[in-house]
Each structure stands twice: as C-alpha cells, then as structure tokens.
Design an enzyme around this catalytic site. Sequence first.
Site, PDB file in Angstrom:
ATOM      1  N   SER A  73     -35.934  -1.198 -35.701  1.00 14.73           N
ATOM      2  CA  SER A  73     -36.759  -0.020 -35.436  1.00 14.73           C
ATOM      3  C   SER A  73     -37.299   0.007 -34.017  1.00 14.73           C
ATOM      4  CB  SER A  73     -37.918   0.044 -36.439  1.00 14.73           C
ATOM      5  OG  SER A  73     -38.691  -1.139 -36.410  1.00 14.73           O
TER       6      SER A  73
ATOM      7  N   ASP B  98     -50.191   0.296 -37.994  1.00 18.90           N
ATOM      8  CA  ASP B  98     -48.924  -0.084 -37.363  1.00 18.90           C
ATOM      9  C   ASP B  98     -49.249  -0.590 -35.960  1.00 18.90           C
ATOM     10  OD1 ASP B  98     -46.481  -0.379 -36.194  1.00 18.90           O
ATOM     11  OD2 ASP B  98     -45.768   1.655 -36.577  1.00 18.90           O
TER      12      ASP B  98
ATOM     13  N   HIS C  69     -44.906  -0.939 -33.644  1.00 18.10           N
ATOM     14  CA  HIS C  69     -44.223   0.122 -32.910  1.00 18.10           C
ATOM     15  C   HIS C  69     -45.171   0.740 -31.889  1.00 18.10           C
ATOM     16  CE1 HIS C  69     -42.143  -0.194 -36.879  1.00 18.10           C
ATOM     17  NE2 HIS C  69     -41.105  -0.228 -36.062  1.00 18.10           N
TER      18      HIS C  69
END
Length: 430
Positions: free
Chosen positions: A142, A394, A397
């Site tokens: 990702s 998160d 990311h």
Amino acid sequence: MGVTSPLKGHSSSHSLTTKLFPYSLYALYVLLPVALFRFCFHPFLSSTSPTHSSSSKGEVVQNGPFCNYNNGRWIHDKTGPLYNGTTCGTIKEGQNCISHGRPDSDYLYWRWKPRRCKLPRFDPYTFLTLLTNKHIAFLGDSMARNQLESLLCMLATVSKPNLVYTSGEDNKFRRWHFASHNVLVSVYWSPFLVQGVEKSKYGPNYNELYVDSVDERWAADLDHIDMIILSIGHWFLHPAVYYQSGSVLGCHHCKALNHTEIGFYGVTRKAIRMALKTIIERKGANDGNGIDVFLTTFSPSHFEGEWDKVGACSRTKPYRRGERRLEGMDAEMRAIEVEEMEVAKLNARGVKGRVRVEILDVTKLSLLRPDGHPGPYMYAFPFANGVYNRVQNDCVHWCLPGPIDTWNQIMLQVIKRWNVHSRRVVRLMP
C-alpha cells in the site's frame, strides 16, 4: 498474467556508449576516484551539468559537484502543494485528509531542503515529457499505491489521467493513460514482490512466502514496462511462514507452529534480491528496451503507543533537527534495501541490455514527519458526534497532499540527471 491487458506497440530504445573527456593528471588521479567512490556508496550523489534549472526543458539544477537528497531538513514554505483533496479524483479515501475533515493545515506547508543542494518544486510537465511513450509501474504494497496516487495527483494538474484498466479485490491492479504524452502509469499489488499467499479471515492467520520465486503477476509484464518503482516492508512484520526450494525455511511470530523462528529481516533481503535479480536478468538479456528501477526505502510509522490500543499520531509539526534519530527496525530495514541496491548496481553493469537502478532513500526525511499521516482522519469526520475513547488511527500511510509528494519530487531529479547523462553520451558518439 491474468490481471493486465495486453500492451502492444509500446517500446523504447536507448543506446548508451560511454567516453571520457581528457582530464588533467590531477583530475584523473585525484578527483575522479573520489567522485566514483561517492557515486557508488552514497545515495543520490551524482555529477550535475553546469546549467541552471529550466522546468520546461528538464535541466538539472546547478547544485555543485554532488547532491545528497537524503541529508537535510524540513523548512516552512507558504507556497503549499500542487493539488488538494478536491481537485484529484484518484486519492484513496483513507488518505484524503482534507476531504475527511482534518482541521489543521500546517502539515501542507513544509518543504524538504537538502543540506548542500536544491530540490526544485515538482514539475509535472517535465515528468511527462521525459517519460513520453513510456510505461511506469509501481510494484509492492500500500505504500507503493500511496506513492503512485501522489504522482497521479501531481501529474493531473497538467494532464488528465484516464483509468484504462482495473482488476482484483479493492482494485489492486490499475492502469492510467495520459493521452497528452502517451504515458502509462500502473500499480501492481505485490506486498512481498516474491510469490506469496496473504492471510485472510477464512484461512490461517499468517502469510506464506516463497522466497525463491517472484510474483509473476508483475514479472510477466516486464517486457512492456520501462520504469519500475519497488516499495515493500510493512507486510513483512506480520506472522508468516517462509518456503525455499520446496521446504519450510522458517517462520516469523508463529509460536503455534513447529517451525524455526527466523524473524523477517533475512527474508526481506531475500525478497528484494530475488525481485531485482529477476528484473536485471530478464530486461538485461538483450539490447532491446531497457529499464529504469527505483527502490523506495522503508517508510517509518509514527504510532505513539500500540497501533491497535488507541495508538495515535497527533503531532502537527515535523520533528526538529536532532529530536528523532533513525534507529531500530527503521534503520535496519533501510540498511537492507540500500545494501541490496548496491549489489544490484554491480549486477546491472554486467548485462547486455540497459538497466539503470537507483535507491529512492526517503526513510530519514519521512521519519521527521509525524504530522503527515491521516491519523483518525482515515475516516471522514471521526469526531463529528463527539470525542470517543477509542478511535483507530492510520500512522503508516501519508495524507495526500503531504510529505510523500517529496518522494516523487526526488525521483524526478534522478530521472532528469539520467536524461542529461544520456544526451551527453549521444553527443560524444562518433
């Protein structure tokens, strides 16, 4: 390969011949060896042309004899990003911090300043011009997708990306076409680069990796790819069983299984080495279409506390100089990638075809940006109904726009340097 459409009529050719200008004895025996040593052993240390920057022509900024983009600091910059969360339609929702209601915006106004050279603002027109008629592929997890979407958003400010292919769960295999320059940009989901079976809620709670064979979902398309950006790391932290030569090599975090615990560092190295070896062997076997390969180094997370136990990344400014050191797992993962890329550089010199490889060393500059993650804004307006005791964050990311845009900014400078070198070689040819 089952997940990509045929790519016909897509080709590129480069004929590189090297010659040296006559130097004085001093330059030949003193300066040149030093330059070669630094080029081989320091990421992004490269000779630059004595021309000033010109975004319309893709020239390299005059930075002196060497430029190390890895060494620098974040400085406040009121200019801001090229795009925002509402003008780009390719951002994964979990990284669209603006549209998800993140209230602070200071994280958008920082610029990476290398210590001894300049890092120009990303020029999307120059990027598309230099990659005209090329196919660029992001391979990995990702983080590869995160970097891909950053690039798409910056390029979209001058040319519309048309989605021409999508496949797989959560559209993990996608391709866009920039008609203005006939540029293809693809993403291939391959969190290990080698063949692997991801854990699922229906199967065993661990991954299975086969470290002696690459993932053919991307490898089968190598003939049609001109540039690759590899990015892996975080998936190797999960429980896994490793296989090599048809038998169990060992495992990581698998107490319930009767296998030898070997951790994940060695397997990460094996996976990177196998991927690079495959690319170099297949693309270097002939003098047809060459390939350029980047390896993006490990991207640190910034959880303060356990990620699944209300761990958060609530800082709103970069770390100051000396406030955070690169150490532990972050340093080890980066070291493995840098070392393997140096081996790949040596291997690439011995093949028939043109294979250029370069490390995209972003670990240190990313480590200093705890403010650049979505945090709780991985969800839209997470506090609209009040503050909860437990909100998932998160901290892996990156917000788009955000610090990850700098990764592509640096990558463009390396591409520009390659282009200048290629033009020099052409002029030197008889």
